[in-house]
Design a protein around this motif. Structure first.
Motif, PDB file in Angstrom:
ATOM      1  N   HIS A   9      -9.447  -8.706   4.792  1.00 36.50           N
ATOM      2  CA  HIS A   9      -8.657  -8.039   5.815  1.00 36.50           C
ATOM      3  C   HIS A   9      -8.251  -6.646   5.322  1.00 36.50           C
ATOM      4  O   HIS A   9      -8.375  -5.656   6.039  1.00 36.50           O
ATOM      5  N   ALA A  10      -7.766  -6.596   4.061  1.00 32.97           N
ATOM      6  CA  ALA A  10      -7.324  -5.321   3.503  1.00 32.97           C
ATOM      7  C   ALA A  10      -8.472  -4.320   3.483  1.00 32.97           C
ATOM      8  O   ALA A  10      -8.269  -3.130   3.717  1.00 32.97           O
ATOM      9  N   ALA A  11      -9.674  -4.815   3.223  1.00 32.73           N
ATOM     10  CA  ALA A  11     -10.827  -3.920   3.091  1.00 32.73           C
ATOM     11  C   ALA A  11     -11.100  -3.178   4.400  1.00 32.73           C
ATOM     12  O   ALA A  11     -11.655  -2.089   4.392  1.00 32.73           O
ATOM     13  N   ASP A  12     -10.697  -3.806   5.520  1.00 30.90           N
ATOM     14  CA  ASP A  12     -10.897  -3.142   6.804  1.00 30.90           C
ATOM     15  C   ASP A  12      -9.960  -1.957   6.940  1.00 30.90           C
ATOM     16  O   ASP A  12     -10.149  -1.100   7.788  1.00 30.90           O
ATOM     17  N   SER A  13      -8.916  -1.981   6.132  1.00 28.68           N
ATOM     18  CA  SER A  13      -7.844  -1.050   6.375  1.00 28.68           C
ATOM     19  C   SER A  13      -7.951   0.156   5.451  1.00 28.68           C
ATOM     20  O   SER A  13      -7.844   0.046   4.236  1.00 28.68           O
ATOM     21  N   CYS A  14      -8.153   1.292   6.087  1.00 29.48           N
ATOM     22  CA  CYS A  14      -8.375   2.553   5.382  1.00 29.48           C
ATOM     23  C   CYS A  14      -7.013   3.219   5.168  1.00 29.48           C
ATOM     24  O   CYS A  14      -6.217   3.330   6.095  1.00 29.48           O
ATOM     25  N   LEU A  15      -6.742   3.613   3.963  1.00 34.77           N
ATOM     26  CA  LEU A  15      -5.474   4.289   3.661  1.00 34.77           C
ATOM     27  C   LEU A  15      -5.759   5.679   3.123  1.00 34.77           C
ATOM     28  O   LEU A  15      -6.415   5.829   2.085  1.00 34.77           O
ATOM     29  N   ALA A  16      -5.259   6.702   3.813  1.00 31.99           N
ATOM     30  CA  ALA A  16      -5.351   8.066   3.288  1.00 31.99           C
ATOM     31  C   ALA A  16      -4.109   8.318   2.450  1.00 31.99           C
ATOM     32  O   ALA A  16      -3.006   7.946   2.851  1.00 31.99           O
ATOM     33  N   ILE A  17      -4.293   8.917   1.294  1.00 32.73           N
ATOM     34  CA  ILE A  17      -3.157   9.215   0.424  1.00 32.73           C
ATOM     35  C   ILE A  17      -3.162  10.708   0.142  1.00 32.73           C
ATOM     36  O   ILE A  17      -4.056  11.216  -0.538  1.00 32.73           O
ATOM     37  N   ILE A  18      -2.182  11.411   0.724  1.00 32.82           N
ATOM     38  CA  ILE A  18      -2.136  12.869   0.607  1.00 32.82           C
ATOM     39  C   ILE A  18      -1.279  13.236  -0.604  1.00 32.82           C
ATOM     40  O   ILE A  18      -0.092  12.913  -0.652  1.00 32.82           O
ATOM     41  N   GLY A  19      -1.905  13.899  -1.577  1.00 34.33           N
ATOM     42  CA  GLY A  19      -1.242  14.206  -2.844  1.00 34.33           C
ATOM     43  C   GLY A  19      -1.691  13.196  -3.882  1.00 34.33           C
ATOM     44  O   GLY A  19      -1.605  11.990  -3.659  1.00 34.33           O
ATOM     45  N   THR A  20      -2.197  13.704  -4.992  1.00 36.81           N
ATOM     46  CA  THR A  20      -2.750  12.795  -6.008  1.00 36.81           C
ATOM     47  C   THR A  20      -2.029  12.961  -7.332  1.00 36.81           C
ATOM     48  O   THR A  20      -2.633  12.924  -8.404  1.00 36.81           O
ATOM     49  N   GLY A  21      -0.707  13.162  -7.260  1.00 41.75           N
ATOM     50  CA  GLY A  21       0.099  13.243  -8.477  1.00 41.75           C
ATOM     51  C   GLY A  21       0.537  11.860  -8.923  1.00 41.75           C
ATOM     52  O   GLY A  21      -0.195  10.880  -8.756  1.00 41.75           O
ATOM     53  N   ASN A  22       1.740  11.790  -9.476  1.00 44.34           N
ATOM     54  CA  ASN A  22       2.269  10.516  -9.982  1.00 44.34           C
ATOM     55  C   ASN A  22       2.232   9.429  -8.915  1.00 44.34           C
ATOM     56  O   ASN A  22       1.728   8.327  -9.145  1.00 44.34           O
ATOM     57  N   VAL A  23       2.784   9.745  -7.748  1.00 41.57           N
ATOM     58  CA  VAL A  23       2.917   8.742  -6.687  1.00 41.57           C
ATOM     59  C   VAL A  23       1.557   8.423  -6.059  1.00 41.57           C
ATOM     60  O   VAL A  23       1.172   7.263  -5.925  1.00 41.57           O
ATOM     61  N   GLY A  24       0.829   9.472  -5.665  1.00 39.69           N
ATOM     62  CA  GLY A  24      -0.456   9.257  -4.986  1.00 39.69           C
ATOM     63  C   GLY A  24      -1.425   8.448  -5.832  1.00 39.69           C
ATOM     64  O   GLY A  24      -2.085   7.529  -5.332  1.00 39.69           O
ATOM     65  N   SER A  25      -1.487   8.753  -7.117  1.00 38.76           N
ATOM     66  CA  SER A  25      -2.454   8.019  -7.942  1.00 38.76           C
ATOM     67  C   SER A  25      -1.989   6.589  -8.196  1.00 38.76           C
ATOM     68  O   SER A  25      -2.814   5.672  -8.237  1.00 38.76           O
ATOM     69  N   ALA A  26      -0.666   6.376  -8.312  1.00 35.86           N
ATOM     70  CA  ALA A  26      -0.166   4.996  -8.488  1.00 35.86           C
ATOM     71  C   ALA A  26      -0.465   4.162  -7.238  1.00 35.86           C
ATOM     72  O   ALA A  26      -1.005   3.053  -7.332  1.00 35.86           O
ATOM     73  N   LEU A  27      -0.147   4.710  -6.072  1.00 36.58           N
ATOM     74  CA  LEU A  27      -0.377   3.954  -4.833  1.00 36.58           C
ATOM     75  C   LEU A  27      -1.870   3.735  -4.584  1.00 36.58           C
ATOM     76  O   LEU A  27      -2.300   2.647  -4.202  1.00 36.58           O
ATOM     77  N   GLY A  28      -2.656   4.775  -4.816  1.00 35.41           N
ATOM     78  CA  GLY A  28      -4.100   4.665  -4.579  1.00 35.41           C
ATOM     79  C   GLY A  28      -4.734   3.609  -5.456  1.00 35.41           C
ATOM     80  O   GLY A  28      -5.559   2.801  -4.996  1.00 35.41           O
TER      81      GLY A  28
END
Ligand SMILES: NC(=O)c1ccc[n+]([C@@H]2O[C@H](COP(=O)([O-])OP(=O)(O)OC[C@H]3O[C@@H](n4cnc5c(N)ncnc54)[C@H](OP(=O)(O)O)[C@@H]3O)[C@@H](O)[C@H]2O)c1
Length: 226
Positions: A9-28
């Motif tokens: 199910h998760a694989a269907d779900s596309c997540l854009a993450i704007i900003g690839t610093g501390n937060v963006g890279s952790a969440l990504g």
């Protein structure tokens, strides 16, 4: 089987993450491991750093310009420094109908101190003004990136206040927050971000002040106050 089904199910779900610093890279990195198709929205998709982030995120992670990333996914995490927020958000193009998760805080650290940056009401309400068609939810702004990456570091439960005028959007974000191993708590409409953004300032003041610090854990009431 259950895990496979959840990931499918998760694989269907596309997540854009704007900003690839501390937060963006952790969440990504976390969401990629959970099976989401993560698209990092970055000013330098071709850089060595980004290639390495995409590689280490594994799964179906990719990198694109911020506008392309936001265009590809219906859910967009927004994690850039506040001073860059307006220009960055306006570069994303139309976000009508998209779920926009605002992780920003209007603060900076300078000279070893936290500095509150001036906003009218709250960063979240400005984000909503700049992207009027988006379904804005304030979330995760009171959690350190290291705890996003590994909630076990917190040594106990961590609350994630959610502020939004869109109840359905808040439910979607609650599920995304729970998937990280954190506890969402609905604190009301988007304007309540005024208060959670100040919670973040208090949190950062402890970190930069060399104090032991804390994590926010809010215990929901079992009955209404008298
Ligand atoms: N650090 C935390 O623990 C934490 C926790 C909760 C909330 N927040 C909030 O989340 C946001 C991001 O924090 P962060 O710690 O991830 O910040 P950061 O490490 O400085 O990363 C921010 C990213 O934003 C992108 N960006 C776009 N325009 C920019 C510009 N003009 N200048 C600099 N970077 C720009 C950059 O990614 P590209 O180079 O790929 O474009 C950069 O890596 C902030 O608003 C912060 O207050 C932080």
């Amino acid at each position: 089987l259950l895990i496979a089904a959840t990931n499918a199910h998760a694989a269907d779900s596309c997540l854009a993450i704007i900003g690839t610093g501390n937060v963006g890279s952790a969440l990504g990195t976390r969401y990629s491991a959970l099976g989401h198709a993560v698209v990092y929205g970055t000013r330098s998709p071709q850089s060595g750093l980004l290639r390495e982030l995409v590689r280490s995120s594994g799964g179906q992670a990719s990198a694109a310009t911020p506008g392309e990333a936001a265009g590809r996914c219906d859910t967009v995490f927004f994690a850039v420094p506040w001073e860059a927020a307006e220009a960055s958000l306006r570069s994303l193009g139309k976000l009508d109908g998209k779920l926009l998760i605002d992780v920003t805080n209007p603060l900076k650290v300078q000279g070893g101190r936290e500095i509150a940056l001036p906003v009218t009401n709250s960063a979240a309400e400005l984000v909503q003004q700049w992207a009027p068609g988006a379904r804005v939810v304030k979330a995760l702004n009171t959690v350190n990136f290291a705890v996003m990456a590994d909630p076990a570091l917190a040594g106990g439960p961590v609350s994630v206040p959610l502020s939004s005028d869109d109840v359905a959007a808040k439910a979607e974000v609650a599920a995304l927050v729970r998937a990280l191993g954190l506890e969402p708590i609905d604190v009301g409409p988007l304007r309540t971000a005024r208060y959670t953004e100040n919670m973040a300032l208090l949190y950062v003041s402890q970190l930069v002040g060399g104090r032991p610090g804390f994590e926010f854990h809010l215990r929901p009431r079992s009955s209404p106050p008298r």
